[in-house]
Design a protein around this motif. Structure first.
Motif, mmCIF file in Angstrom:
data_model
loop_
_atom_site.group_PDB
_atom_site.id
_atom_site.type_symbol
_atom_site.label_atom_id
_atom_site.label_comp_id
_atom_site.label_asym_id
_atom_site.label_seq_id
_atom_site.Cartn_x
_atom_site.Cartn_y
_atom_site.Cartn_z
ATOM 1 N N GLU A 173 40.560 50.769 64.948
ATOM 2 C CA GLU A 173 41.136 51.954 64.320
ATOM 3 C C GLU A 173 40.529 53.214 64.928
ATOM 4 O O GLU A 173 39.527 53.744 64.469
ATOM 5 C CB GLU A 173 40.873 51.914 62.812
ATOM 6 N N THR A 174 41.166 53.697 65.996
ATOM 7 C CA THR A 174 40.683 54.890 66.683
ATOM 8 C C THR A 174 41.843 55.560 67.398
ATOM 9 O O THR A 174 42.809 54.897 67.800
ATOM 10 C CB THR A 174 39.573 54.530 67.696
ATOM 11 N N GLY A 175 41.769 56.882 67.543
ATOM 12 C CA GLY A 175 42.717 57.638 68.351
ATOM 13 C C GLY A 175 44.170 57.278 68.114
ATOM 14 O O GLY A 175 44.640 57.137 66.980
ATOM 15 N N GLY A 176 44.893 57.113 69.230
ATOM 16 C CA GLY A 176 46.309 56.803 69.154
ATOM 17 C C GLY A 176 46.596 55.433 68.565
ATOM 18 O O GLY A 176 47.705 55.191 68.061
ATOM 19 N N LEU A 177 45.620 54.525 68.612
ATOM 20 C CA LEU A 177 45.820 53.217 67.979
ATOM 21 C C LEU A 177 45.981 53.391 66.471
ATOM 22 O O LEU A 177 46.827 52.749 65.843
ATOM 23 C CB LEU A 177 44.646 52.291 68.293
ATOM 24 N N ASN A 234 48.305 49.094 59.343
ATOM 25 C CA ASN A 234 47.652 47.834 59.006
ATOM 26 C C ASN A 234 48.477 47.022 58.007
ATOM 27 O O ASN A 234 49.084 47.572 57.080
ATOM 28 C CB ASN A 234 46.258 48.117 58.428
ATOM 29 N N TYR A 235 48.499 45.727 58.210
ATOM 30 C CA TYR A 235 49.174 44.775 57.311
ATOM 31 C C TYR A 235 48.607 44.914 55.900
ATOM 32 O O TYR A 235 47.399 45.024 55.705
ATOM 33 C CB TYR A 235 48.978 43.365 57.862
ATOM 34 N N ASP A 236 49.493 44.874 54.906
ATOM 35 C CA ASP A 236 49.059 45.060 53.518
ATOM 36 C C ASP A 236 48.487 43.802 52.885
ATOM 37 O O ASP A 236 48.052 43.809 51.733
ATOM 38 C CB ASP A 236 50.197 45.608 52.665
ATOM 39 N N GLY A 237 48.497 42.684 53.620
ATOM 40 C CA GLY A 237 47.909 41.460 53.102
ATOM 41 C C GLY A 237 48.807 40.657 52.190
ATOM 42 O O GLY A 237 48.424 39.579 51.729
ATOM 43 N N GLY A 238 50.007 41.160 51.944
ATOM 44 C CA GLY A 238 50.924 40.468 51.051
ATOM 45 C C GLY A 238 52.235 40.119 51.719
ATOM 46 O O GLY A 238 52.267 39.447 52.752
ATOM 47 N N SER A 239 53.316 40.643 51.144
ATOM 48 C CA SER A 239 54.653 40.320 51.664
ATOM 49 C C SER A 239 55.070 41.243 52.799
ATOM 50 O O SER A 239 56.226 41.217 53.219
ATOM 51 C CB SER A 239 55.676 40.379 50.534
ATOM 52 N N PHE A 281 47.435 44.656 62.859
ATOM 53 C CA PHE A 281 46.178 44.368 62.178
ATOM 54 C C PHE A 281 45.098 45.253 62.787
ATOM 55 O O PHE A 281 44.970 45.339 64.010
ATOM 56 C CB PHE A 281 45.807 42.897 62.345
ATOM 57 N N THR A 282 44.295 45.908 61.935
ATOM 58 C CA THR A 282 43.306 46.856 62.436
ATOM 59 C C THR A 282 41.912 46.508 61.930
ATOM 60 O O THR A 282 41.739 45.883 60.886
ATOM 61 C CB THR A 282 43.644 48.304 62.013
ATOM 62 N N PHE A 283 40.900 46.915 62.711
ATOM 63 C CA PHE A 283 39.499 46.799 62.314
ATOM 64 C C PHE A 283 38.783 48.058 62.782
ATOM 65 O O PHE A 283 39.294 48.807 63.621
ATOM 66 C CB PHE A 283 38.852 45.536 62.898
ATOM 67 N N THR A 332 39.320 39.652 62.335
ATOM 68 C CA THR A 332 40.666 40.220 62.308
ATOM 69 C C THR A 332 41.659 39.307 63.019
ATOM 70 O O THR A 332 42.807 39.147 62.573
ATOM 71 C CB THR A 332 40.660 41.626 62.947
ATOM 72 N N LEU A 333 41.234 38.707 64.135
ATOM 73 C CA LEU A 333 42.110 37.754 64.813
ATOM 74 C C LEU A 333 42.400 36.550 63.922
ATOM 75 O O LEU A 333 43.548 36.078 63.851
ATOM 76 C CB LEU A 333 41.483 37.302 66.129
ATOM 77 N N ARG A 334 41.401 36.056 63.226
ATOM 78 C CA ARG A 334 41.628 34.908 62.357
ATOM 79 C C ARG A 334 42.548 35.280 61.190
ATOM 80 O O ARG A 334 43.381 34.472 60.769
ATOM 81 C CB ARG A 334 40.295 34.348 61.858
ATOM 82 N N TRP A 335 42.401 36.484 60.673
ATOM 83 C CA TRP A 335 43.311 36.975 59.622
ATOM 84 C C TRP A 335 44.741 37.032 60.157
ATOM 85 O O TRP A 335 45.696 36.579 59.505
ATOM 86 C CB TRP A 335 42.828 38.352 59.158
ATOM 87 N N ALA A 336 44.907 37.587 61.357
ATOM 88 C CA ALA A 336 46.241 37.692 61.949
ATOM 89 C C ALA A 336 46.839 36.310 62.218
ATOM 90 O O ALA A 336 48.033 36.067 61.969
ATOM 91 C CB ALA A 336 46.164 38.503 63.240
ATOM 92 N N MET A 337 46.017 35.391 62.727
ATOM 93 C CA MET A 337 46.503 34.042 63.024
ATOM 94 C C MET A 337 46.861 33.288 61.745
ATOM 95 O O MET A 337 47.852 32.546 61.697
ATOM 96 C CB MET A 337 45.446 33.281 63.820
#
Length: 491
Positions: free
Chosen positions: A407-411, A417-422, A429-431, A442-447
């Motif tokens: 989570e920086t600059g243009g990113l 970021n995903y809301d974790g629900g529907s 996905f951001t960190f 974060t990768l494991r959350w996304a996967m």
């Protein structure tokens, strides 16, 4: 309004990053707004080798310097209707297989290029290109390579012809500044720089600092990064000058060429698709990429993509240990494309050696393969320490690959970021922390989302693919900035 872009890069002729993309796309968008935008770049050896048959010799002029007189040969062509001028002059830009070299030689080369570009504008005003005479209302400089241009214009305004010409400087990357150029400036006959803030902060030999001090208007390439540049963490020693120029400084988010960067019409990918059919068609590109690279062709295995320069800015020194943990703990596959720092290249190569059945690393620059990665990967990792704008995450969303970003600059400006629900919210996905465990988690959350909440994952893919990254809005903001710069000069 006439605008002359003075840039070290312009896609497709010479590109190492976002600077080349902007110089290659923004002028065409400006022309659609009624701006007569033109571009001048050096004639590097690779350009002459690849585009030599298309280049049209226009004219030659002589440019006097402290060390002698240089012959500058001007070539031209039109790229998407935009006139592009290429400057060739020995020994600065006259062959070789490179764009940039070492900093010592590059500082001397680009001091000369800035001077020669000013002279080109004068020659164009005389009608030397065969026209009736074209003279810029605005000189638009980019990054440290042309940071001297606003000062040269400041000095030239003693002549009435230059008095109303405005200057704009776009900062694409504050991490590169053209430091300690004083000797090269003296050798080139450049007068002393006496702007008080520049002198007070001891930046009179810093080419980017000179541009910041003397440009009429300034911007960087995202709103978040414009705020970041006010602070030492991101200002790289020039934050004091940015704070002084705050009233004239803004952030304008980069755009994309939506016609060329389009999964429905990209010749580089095997199976075209769009937002209406990506749920069935996109997976065909994943299987094709897996098969072509010798990975197990399995749609259910999360495929992580990397397309990046491998330099300190991009954060792979802390990301690679996190990736190693993910590859050791899960069945994820990794496809990486990039080049840069030898140590980072080696660390990525080591991942491939240690996980050879599930990892492929390609060192180099391959535009076609990068688009195949965007079209086939489920996730694209962008762990940058800082990112003025970043196009990787925008292109990955355009192609339906969800970005995993710091989570920086243009990113931060472009990835929600995903809301974790529907997935009522989210395009990726951001960190925040620059740590391997942040990348791993974060990768494991996304996967896990990809595996167990596929409907939410696909809903984010659809939202990401529908985003409008076109240059229309940024072009309007640049026109407004040009008008404000001209108002300063004509007040």
């Amino acid at each position: 309004m006439n605008v002359l872009f003075v840039s070290a890069e312009m896609a497709p002729f010479a590109k190492t990053g976002g600077l080349g993309d902007v110089a290659g796309s923004l002028p065409r968008a400006l022309q659609a707004k009624g701006i007569d935008a033109r571009v001048v770049i050096p004639l590097y050896g690779p350009i002459k080798a690849r585009y030599g048959d298309d280049l049209r010799p226009l004219f030659t002029y002589q440019f006097s310097r402290r060390s002698g007189t240089a012959d500058v040969h001007v070539y031209g062509l039109k790229q998407d209707g935009v006139p592009v001028y290429f400057l060739e002059s020995w020994p600065f830009f006259s062959g070789g297989e490179y764009i940039y070299t070492d900093l010592n030689w590059d500082r001397e080369r680009f001091v000369f290029f800035s001077q020669a570009a000013m002279a080109l504008a004068w020659e164009l005003g005389l009608g030397r290109d065969g026209g009736e005479g074209w003279f810029p209302d605005v000189l638009h400089a980019h990054d440290w390579h042309t940071g001297l241009v606003p000062f040269l214009l400041h000095e030239a305004r003693r002549a009435p012809e230059w008095r109303d010409v405005a200057s704009v400087l776009t900062i694409h990357n504050m991490g590169y500044q053209g430091w300690e150029a004083g000797g090269y400036l003296w050798a080139a006959g450049v007068p002393g720089r006496h702007e008080p803030n520049l002198v007070y902060q001891d930046k009179t030999d810093n080419l980017l600092g000179i541009g910041i001090a003397y440009a009429d208007k300034l911007n960087t390439v995202s709103p978040r990064h414009a705020a970041e540049l006010h602070y030492p963490r991101f200002g790289e020693g020039l934050e004091g000058l940015i704070r002084v120029r705050d009233a004239d400084f803004t952030g304008i988010l980069n755009g994309l060429d939506m016609e060329r960067i389009d999964p429905a019409a990209d010749p580089a990918i095997d199976h075209p698709y769009d937002v209406s059919n990506f749920r069935t068609e996109r997976m065909k590109n994943k299987r094709a990429l897996q098969s072509a690279l010798g990975l197990e062709p399995d749609e259910s295995i999360p495929l992580i993509g990397i397309v990046s320069r491998l330099v300190d800015q991009k954060g792979f020194d802390f990301a690679i240990p996190g990736l190693r943990l993910v590859l050791a703990e899960t069945d994820a596959q990794l496809v990486a494309l990039g080049s840069g720092d030898f140590d980072l290249e080696t660390h990525l190569r080591t991942l491939e050696w240690d996980f050879n059945w599930k990892t492929r690393v390609m060192i180099g620059y391959n535009p076609a393969l990068s688009m195949r990665i965007y079209a086939g990967a489920d996730l694209v990792l962008v762990p940058s320490r800082y990112e003025p704008c970043g196009l990787t995450q925008m292109m990955s969303m355009r192609y339906g690959a969800l970005p995993v970003v710091r989570e920086t600059g243009g990113l931060a400006d472009t990835v929600e970021n995903y809301d974790g629900g529907s997935a009522d919210r989210g395009t990726g996905f951001t960190f925040l922390w620059e740590e391997d465990q942040a990348v791993r988690g974060t990768l494991r959350w996304a996967m896990n989302t990809f595996r167990t909440r596929r409907a939410a994952f696909e809903r984010m893919q659809e939202r990401a693919m529908r985003l409008d990254w076109s240059w229309d809005k940024p072009a309007r903001e640049y026109v407004a900035m040009y008008e404000k710069a001209l108002a300063i000069r004509r007040a």
